[in-house]
Write an enzyme that holds these catalytic residues in place. Structure first.
Site, PDB file in Angstrom:
ATOM      1  N   CYS A   8     101.383  35.068 141.097  1.00 53.91           N
ATOM      2  CA  CYS A   8     102.442  34.385 141.850  1.00 53.91           C
ATOM      3  C   CYS A   8     102.237  32.874 141.924  1.00 53.91           C
ATOM      4  O   CYS A   8     103.132  32.092 141.585  1.00 53.91           O
ATOM      5  CB  CYS A   8     102.618  34.992 143.231  1.00 53.91           C
ATOM      6  N   HIS A  55     109.640  35.128 140.899  1.00 52.97           N
ATOM      7  CA  HIS A  55     108.226  35.283 141.234  1.00 52.97           C
ATOM      8  C   HIS A  55     107.546  36.242 140.267  1.00 52.97           C
ATOM      9  O   HIS A  55     108.197  36.918 139.477  1.00 52.97           O
ATOM     10  CB  HIS A  55     108.064  35.751 142.684  1.00 52.97           C
ATOM     11  N   HIS A  58     101.623  35.555 149.282  1.00 50.09           N
ATOM     12  CA  HIS A  58     102.485  35.531 148.091  1.00 50.09           C
ATOM     13  C   HIS A  58     103.363  34.284 148.143  1.00 50.09           C
ATOM     14  O   HIS A  58     103.663  33.760 149.219  1.00 50.09           O
ATOM     15  CB  HIS A  58     103.356  36.787 148.064  1.00 50.09           C
TER      16      HIS A  58
END
Length: 157
Positions: free
Chosen positions: A71, A133, A121
């Site tokens: 990420c 993402h 994240h």
């Protein structure tokens, strides 16, 4: 401040497609003498386009591109290619970004996901409650709806 740009009637097909792409992504156009906010917006939109261009790239923990990402590797890669440096991890990116309210988020802003252990994240805001993402092992870079309310937003400085 909104700038209006007049497009000549005789536009090539490639120019028309580029203009439509810019309109669809919600991009801004760099204008000499533009404010720093406008310049930052163009960097964010460029980073968003770069992240989107990596659609389908596999998630690999610790990877930062150009063919595999986690990420924060995706956000770091996209912003670096757009001309801004970001730290490597989601938590470090959170600490570097300027916090903004959800109502102020724009295309390309960072979206941080929070859990009991802190930020876990990060993705790039794509509009309409969606992000680009690199989700997790076994998945690929993709566009997806934000699935929780435990998020915050940040502008890259």
């Amino acid at each position: 401040m909104t700038a209006h740009i007049r497009i000549p009637r005789m536009v090539s097909r490639a120019s028309a497609v580029s203009a439509l792409t810019v309109a669809a992504v919600g991009s801004t156009v760099a204008v000499p003498g533009a404010t720093p906010e406008a310049e930052a917006a163009t960097v964010a939109v460029k980073a968003l386009r770069i992240a989107a261009s990596k659609k389908g790239a596999p998630y690999v923990w610790g990877a930062a591109g150009p063919h595999r990402f986690d990420c924060s590797g995706l956000t770091q890669y996209a912003y670096k290619r757009a001309g801004k440096r970001l730290p490597r991890t989601a938590a470090a990116q959170y600490n570097r970004a300027r916090p903004i309210k959800a109502s102020a988020r724009t295309h390309g802003d960072l979206v941080f996901f929070h859990g009991s252990g802190g930020v876990y994240h990060v993705g790039l805001y794509a509009g309409g409650g969606r992000i680009w993402h690199a989700p997790k092992t076994g998945t690929v870079v993709r566009l997806e709806r934000i699935w929780t309310r435990q998020v915050s937003y940040g502008k890259v400085r």
